[in-house]
Write a protein that holds these residues in place. Sequence first.
Motif, PDB file in Angstrom:
ATOM      1  N   PHE A 141       0.850  -1.186   0.000  1.00 24.48           N
ATOM      2  CA  PHE A 141       0.000   0.000   0.000  1.00 24.48           C
ATOM      3  C   PHE A 141       0.887   1.237   0.000  1.00 24.48           C
ATOM      4  N   SER A 142       0.674   2.088  -0.977  1.00 27.07           N
ATOM      5  CA  SER A 142       1.492   3.282  -1.057  1.00 27.07           C
ATOM      6  C   SER A 142       0.602   4.514  -1.005  1.00 27.07           C
ATOM      7  N   GLY A 143       0.765   5.290   0.054  1.00 24.04           N
ATOM      8  CA  GLY A 143      -0.001   6.524   0.194  1.00 24.04           C
ATOM      9  C   GLY A 143       0.313   7.489  -0.929  1.00 24.04           C
ATOM     10  N   ARG A 144       1.605   7.492  -1.341  1.00 18.99           N
ATOM     11  CA  ARG A 144       2.011   8.410  -2.403  1.00 18.99           C
ATOM     12  C   ARG A 144       1.332   8.064  -3.716  1.00 18.99           C
ATOM     13  N   LYS A 145       1.210   6.747  -3.978  1.00 19.32           N
ATOM     14  CA  LYS A 145       0.546   6.325  -5.212  1.00 19.32           C
ATOM     15  C   LYS A 145      -0.938   6.704  -5.166  1.00 19.32           C
ATOM     16  N   LEU A 146      -1.556   6.441  -4.016  1.00 20.51           N
ATOM     17  CA  LEU A 146      -2.979   6.768  -3.877  1.00 20.51           C
ATOM     18  C   LEU A 146      -3.203   8.258  -4.100  1.00 20.51           C
ATOM     19  N   LYS A 147      -2.325   9.060  -3.512  1.00 21.81           N
ATOM     20  CA  LYS A 147      -2.432  10.509  -3.667  1.00 21.81           C
ATOM     21  C   LYS A 147      -2.262  10.873  -5.143  1.00 21.81           C
ATOM     22  N   ALA A 148      -1.274  10.235  -5.809  1.00 21.87           N
ATOM     23  CA  ALA A 148      -1.033  10.526  -7.216  1.00 21.87           C
ATOM     24  C   ALA A 148      -2.262  10.187  -8.066  1.00 21.87           C
ATOM     25  N   VAL A 149      -2.900   9.049  -7.732  1.00 14.78           N
ATOM     26  CA  VAL A 149      -4.093   8.629  -8.464  1.00 14.78           C
ATOM     27  C   VAL A 149      -5.214   9.648  -8.260  1.00 14.78           C
ATOM     28  N   LEU A 150      -5.369  10.088  -7.008  1.00 14.39           N
ATOM     29  CA  LEU A 150      -6.426  11.066  -6.713  1.00 14.39           C
ATOM     30  C   LEU A 150      -6.140  12.394  -7.412  1.00 14.39           C
ATOM     31  N   ASP A 151      -4.872  12.805  -7.417  1.00 14.20           N
ATOM     32  CA  ASP A 151      -4.522  14.058  -8.078  1.00 14.20           C
ATOM     33  C   ASP A 151      -4.766  13.976  -9.578  1.00 14.20           C
ATOM     34  N   ALA A 152      -4.422  12.811 -10.155  1.00 17.64           N
ATOM     35  CA  ALA A 152      -4.589  12.643 -11.593  1.00 17.64           C
ATOM     36  C   ALA A 152      -6.061  12.659 -11.989  1.00 17.64           C
ATOM     37  N   SER A 153      -6.939  12.267 -11.045  1.00 22.58           N
ATOM     38  CA  SER A 153      -8.367  12.272 -11.394  1.00 22.58           C
ATOM     39  C   SER A 153      -9.024  13.596 -11.009  1.00 22.58           C
ATOM     40  N   LYS A 154      -8.176  14.609 -10.760  1.00 20.23           N
ATOM     41  CA  LYS A 154      -8.648  15.987 -10.526  1.00 20.23           C
ATOM     42  C   LYS A 154      -9.669  16.094  -9.399  1.00 20.23           C
ATOM     43  N   THR A 155      -9.311  15.470  -8.277  1.00 18.38           N
ATOM     44  CA  THR A 155     -10.154  15.620  -7.100  1.00 18.38           C
ATOM     45  C   THR A 155      -9.623  16.826  -6.331  1.00 18.38           C
ATOM     46  N   ASP A 156     -10.522  17.636  -5.768  1.00 14.15           N
ATOM     47  CA  ASP A 156      -9.989  18.812  -5.076  1.00 14.15           C
ATOM     48  C   ASP A 156      -9.380  18.435  -3.724  1.00 14.15           C
ATOM     49  N   GLU A 157      -8.466  19.269  -3.283  1.00 12.94           N
ATOM     50  CA  GLU A 157      -7.595  18.984  -2.139  1.00 12.94           C
ATOM     51  C   GLU A 157      -8.376  18.554  -0.880  1.00 12.94           C
ATOM     52  N   GLU A 158      -9.457  19.265  -0.566  1.00 14.76           N
ATOM     53  CA  GLU A 158     -10.243  18.938   0.632  1.00 14.76           C
ATOM     54  C   GLU A 158     -10.812  17.526   0.527  1.00 14.76           C
ATOM     55  N   HIS A 159     -11.342  17.241  -0.658  1.00 11.18           N
ATOM     56  CA  HIS A 159     -11.958  15.938  -0.895  1.00 11.18           C
ATOM     57  C   HIS A 159     -10.911  14.829  -0.828  1.00 11.18           C
ATOM     58  N   VAL A 160      -9.708  15.117  -1.333  1.00 12.24           N
ATOM     59  CA  VAL A 160      -8.617  14.136  -1.277  1.00 12.24           C
ATOM     60  C   VAL A 160      -8.351  13.760   0.173  1.00 12.24           C
ATOM     61  N   LYS A 161      -8.259  14.775   1.022  1.00 17.83           N
ATOM     62  CA  LYS A 161      -8.015  14.532   2.455  1.00 17.83           C
ATOM     63  C   LYS A 161      -9.135  13.703   3.064  1.00 17.83           C
ATOM     64  N   GLN A 162     -10.369  14.083   2.700  1.00 17.34           N
ATOM     65  CA  GLN A 162     -11.537  13.373   3.220  1.00 17.34           C
ATOM     66  C   GLN A 162     -11.486  11.900   2.826  1.00 17.34           C
ATOM     67  N   ILE A 163     -11.220  11.634   1.544  1.00 15.04           N
ATOM     68  CA  ILE A 163     -11.191  10.258   1.050  1.00 15.04           C
ATOM     69  C   ILE A 163     -10.071   9.479   1.731  1.00 15.04           C
ATOM     70  N   MET A 164      -8.909  10.118   1.847  1.00 13.11           N
ATOM     71  CA  MET A 164      -7.781   9.411   2.423  1.00 13.11           C
ATOM     72  C   MET A 164      -7.959   9.155   3.919  1.00 13.11           C
ATOM     73  N   SER A 165      -8.812   9.947   4.570  1.00 18.95           N
ATOM     74  CA  SER A 165      -9.070   9.680   5.986  1.00 18.95           C
ATOM     75  C   SER A 165     -10.094   8.573   6.183  1.00 18.95           C
ATOM     76  N   GLN A 166     -10.904   8.332   5.153  1.00 16.99           N
ATOM     77  CA  GLN A 166     -11.891   7.245   5.266  1.00 16.99           C
ATOM     78  C   GLN A 166     -11.229   5.870   5.121  1.00 16.99           C
ATOM     79  N   ILE A 167     -10.087   5.850   4.453  1.00 13.39           N
ATOM     80  CA  ILE A 167      -9.418   4.573   4.189  1.00 13.39           C
ATOM     81  C   ILE A 167      -8.548   4.208   5.380  1.00 13.39           C
ATOM     82  N   LEU A 168      -8.848   3.073   5.995  1.00 13.70           N
ATOM     83  CA  LEU A 168      -8.088   2.636   7.161  1.00 13.70           C
ATOM     84  C   LEU A 168      -7.105   1.556   6.721  1.00 13.70           C
ATOM     85  N   VAL A 169      -5.831   1.784   6.973  1.00  9.84           N
ATOM     86  CA  VAL A 169      -4.794   0.878   6.493  1.00  9.84           C
ATOM     87  C   VAL A 169      -4.234   0.078   7.658  1.00  9.84           C
TER      88      VAL A 169
END
Lengths: 312, 301
Positions: A141-169
């Motif tokens: 599991f790579s947080g950096r990859k997940l972030k890159a995927v979210l950035d590439a799909s043009k999700t706004d910064e607040e939403h990115v944080k929200q999504i990444m906080s919902q995912i429990l690793v």
Amino acid sequence: MSRLNPQMHPLLNSPVLEALLAKNIYTVLNFIETEIKHIVAITNLQYKEVLGIRKHLINKYAAVTRDGVSYYNEIITKSALFSTGIKRLDSILQGGFLTGNIYEICGLPASGKTQLNLTLVRNVAQNSILNVYYIDTKNDFSGRKLKAVLDASKTDEEHVKQIMSQILVKKVDTVHDLINTLYEIKNLLYTKTIKLRLIIIDSLPPLFYSISDFSKRYGLITTMVNVMHVLAKEFHTAIVVTNVLTTSYENTSTEDISGKIGLGKYWYNVPNTRLTIKKFENSSECSIIIAKSNRLLEGAQCNVKITDAGII
Amino acid sequence: MHQPVHSLSLPECKLRELQTSEFNYCKDLDASMPYLDQLMKPPVTKTALEVYNEECQQGCVRTFVEPLDNVLGGGIPLGEVTEFCGEPGSGKTQICFQLCISVQLPTWCGGLNGEAVYIGTNCDFASHRVKEIAKRIMDRYVLFEAKHSFGNIGLNEINVELIMERISYINVSDYTQMLLIVTYLKDWLHDHPTVKLIVIDSICAPLKPLDGSQRTTIAYQLLQDLQKLAKEHNFAIIVTNNITTRFTCSSSYLAPSLGDNYYHRLNNRIYLCKKSSNVFKAVLLKSLFNSQTEIEFSLIS
């Protein structure tokens, strides 16, 4: 079976329990299997009292009988069918993941299994406000990859944080870690501390292939499968696990390199639906095929594409 | 539904002892049983955001081969197992040497200021080669420092002797030694907290004599133990592997040794081959960050 303890019945006080333990009557099952007369002799309780305890224990510890209609109603009201977020995959899965099922994604090494898992966890977190568990067994599991995927799909910064906080690793190292984790999730769901629909385990072989004793390996697979079933059926979650396919040329009569599924025969029958992912050579496309299912059309196939914004 | 006792990480004899006295569920175990909390404790839960922040802080081992660093998403990630495979003379060992040195560079110029452990399995640790490469890198470093260190010239934070001192070399000759060395490293790492890189060159030599399923088990055990340590101490694991011939019913092809099960266990695989005297080709076969990519580069000679 549970051990006898003073909380089970007021008459099972410590002198009585000690007398029972001295005669090797440790568990509820031992108690029920022993003749009543014998217990009367050991504990100096009245015949009637022992009968009362027995009845109480049977009522409390026997498997519960449920009638078909109420069970059906529970399933209908509590099950959920949720989208994987990948349109073509949804169409072969007839809508998406259905709770109560164990899905397996298998494929040759480097065929895109972890990519698919990251996309799934992203999509499911994006489309709901519930938590999603990602259990990682080899630090894939790579947080950096997940972030890159979210950035590439043009999700706004607040939403990115929200999504990444919902995912429990959960990064686990051994099968014991995994089983403890699954029981922890079970307890959290039982106490309603968290709400979730999806648990991803990526991947199973590293936990089991490091155990050299085969009987121990299969014992632990069974324990894991039991708690998986409880999580899936009683707590209405969908579980997605990944497994490895290995090429073998044992049947040398054909050129077919369909591959052998890891973890052996017992595990083979556990998942309700098995998806095989196959990467096309020199291309970023993969095909996903339903290799086995009790509900869906076997052999149904779709092609997906690996992009910077995940699998679409 | 209760957690059964046999799911705990206990030795076989202790499990049997508990079973004969009918302790079947963890909830029945006396809280006074030693380490029960530890045994039942699941790993910590982190949100993906926390994992991301940690990853950004810890950085990665840069190869200083720019195109390679780019396709790997910054460099060789800590905590993961990265394999370099290729035929003899394809630059595997050389790139490992180079990494053992570059990981020691100060953080301001892209290193991790860490120590390296080099586990050799062929008795071919060529210390004179390491020294040569170290000298070359130091030459570059001095030039770079003059340009970029904003006036702090002559910090003397690093030199060839220091580099050589901070590479620990261990030679192992079979797989039992290899498994034991990981147990040994567990304690050793407490005295060397700055280790950022462990290299096994090559992993396949000690595993070769074993047959199929045993080979998989040993490889998985080794990498599981190493990765567990890597999580605790934050270092990268690099292994090298050879190329072998695999047969199908009618044809044969070249593939990295040790098979698919082993391949599954790796996080990254990079195939190397030599194009001309100092030009190498690297193909990223497995990585989360990029699909199959080919790059050409030269190493420090």
